[in-house]
Write an enzyme that holds these catalytic residues in place. Structure first.
Site, short mmCIF file in Angstrom:
data_model
loop_
_atom_site.label_atom_id
_atom_site.label_comp_id
_atom_site.label_asym_id
_atom_site.label_seq_id
_atom_site.Cartn_x
_atom_site.Cartn_y
_atom_site.Cartn_z
N ILE A 22 0.90 -1.15 0.00
CA ILE A 22 0.00 0.00 0.00
C ILE A 22 0.94 1.19 0.00
CG2 ILE A 22 -1.67 1.39 1.27
CD1 ILE A 22 -2.95 -1.14 2.31
N TYR A 69 -1.73 -0.33 10.96
CA TYR A 69 -2.17 -1.73 10.92
C TYR A 69 -2.63 -2.23 12.28
CZ TYR A 69 -0.57 -1.80 6.14
OH TYR A 69 -0.42 -1.52 4.81
#
Length: 176
Positions: free
Chosen positions: A96, A142
């Site tokens: 990402i 995350y």
């Protein structure tokens, strides 16, 4: 703010290469020698490598555009395209990458949501990824969305051995 997300094809190779090199450089230049950085950028984003990845049916790339400008991309892998040996019920988020000028606008979350959507469509029960141990922004992101550390592996920037943490999240169906 208008954001669009589209699946990539081989015609997007230069876009992916540019975002990949720029984002990686912006994020990690301060932590690596110029020689190691240049070597990595040339190899990791070489035309031949990206061409092979884009043609692999077990990999998918998506580009996010904000107000018509390319801002970020996502790469996900399943089956044999995963960068670590994982079970068939796993989906890997390999990249990402959000350009610096577009960070903190929700594009990382948008790309993560796309990966989660694809995991559910492909009947994957787990999503995993690797994050450099010193990439504190990514680790915080995350952790916030439910990933947990399950291991680590070595990652080489030229001759410099670095550690990536392996993070995992169980994919759950939403209950309505």
């Amino acid at each position: 703010m208008t954001v669009t997300l589209r699946k990539c094809s081989i015609e997007d190779i230069e876009t992916i290469q540019q975002i990949g090199r720029q984002t990686y450089f912006e994020t990690f230049v301060a932590y690596n020698t110029e020689e190691n950085m240049n070597d990595y950028l040339q190899k990791a984003f070489a035309n031949s490598k990206l061409h092979k990845e884009l043609k692999n049916p077990d990999s998918e790339f998506y580009v996010a555009e904000k107000d018509g400008k390319v801002a970020a991309y996502l790469k996900i892998n399943q089956s044999g395209a995963q960068t670590e040996p994982m079970d068939s019920d796993h989906l890997e988020i390999e990249r990402i990458y959000v350009l610096k000028e577009f960070q903190k606008l929700g594009l990382g979350k948008l790309l993560y949501d796309k990966a989660l959507e694809r995991a559910k469509e492909l009947a994957k029960s787990k999503i995993w990824l690797g994050v450099w141990e010193n990439n504190h922004n990514a680790l915080a992101f995350y952790s916030k969305i439910g990933f947990e550390r399950i291991g680590q592996h070595s990652f080489f920037m030229g001759d410099d051995e670095q550690i990536d943490y392996i993070l995992l999240k169980v994919v759950k169906e939403e209950v309505y």
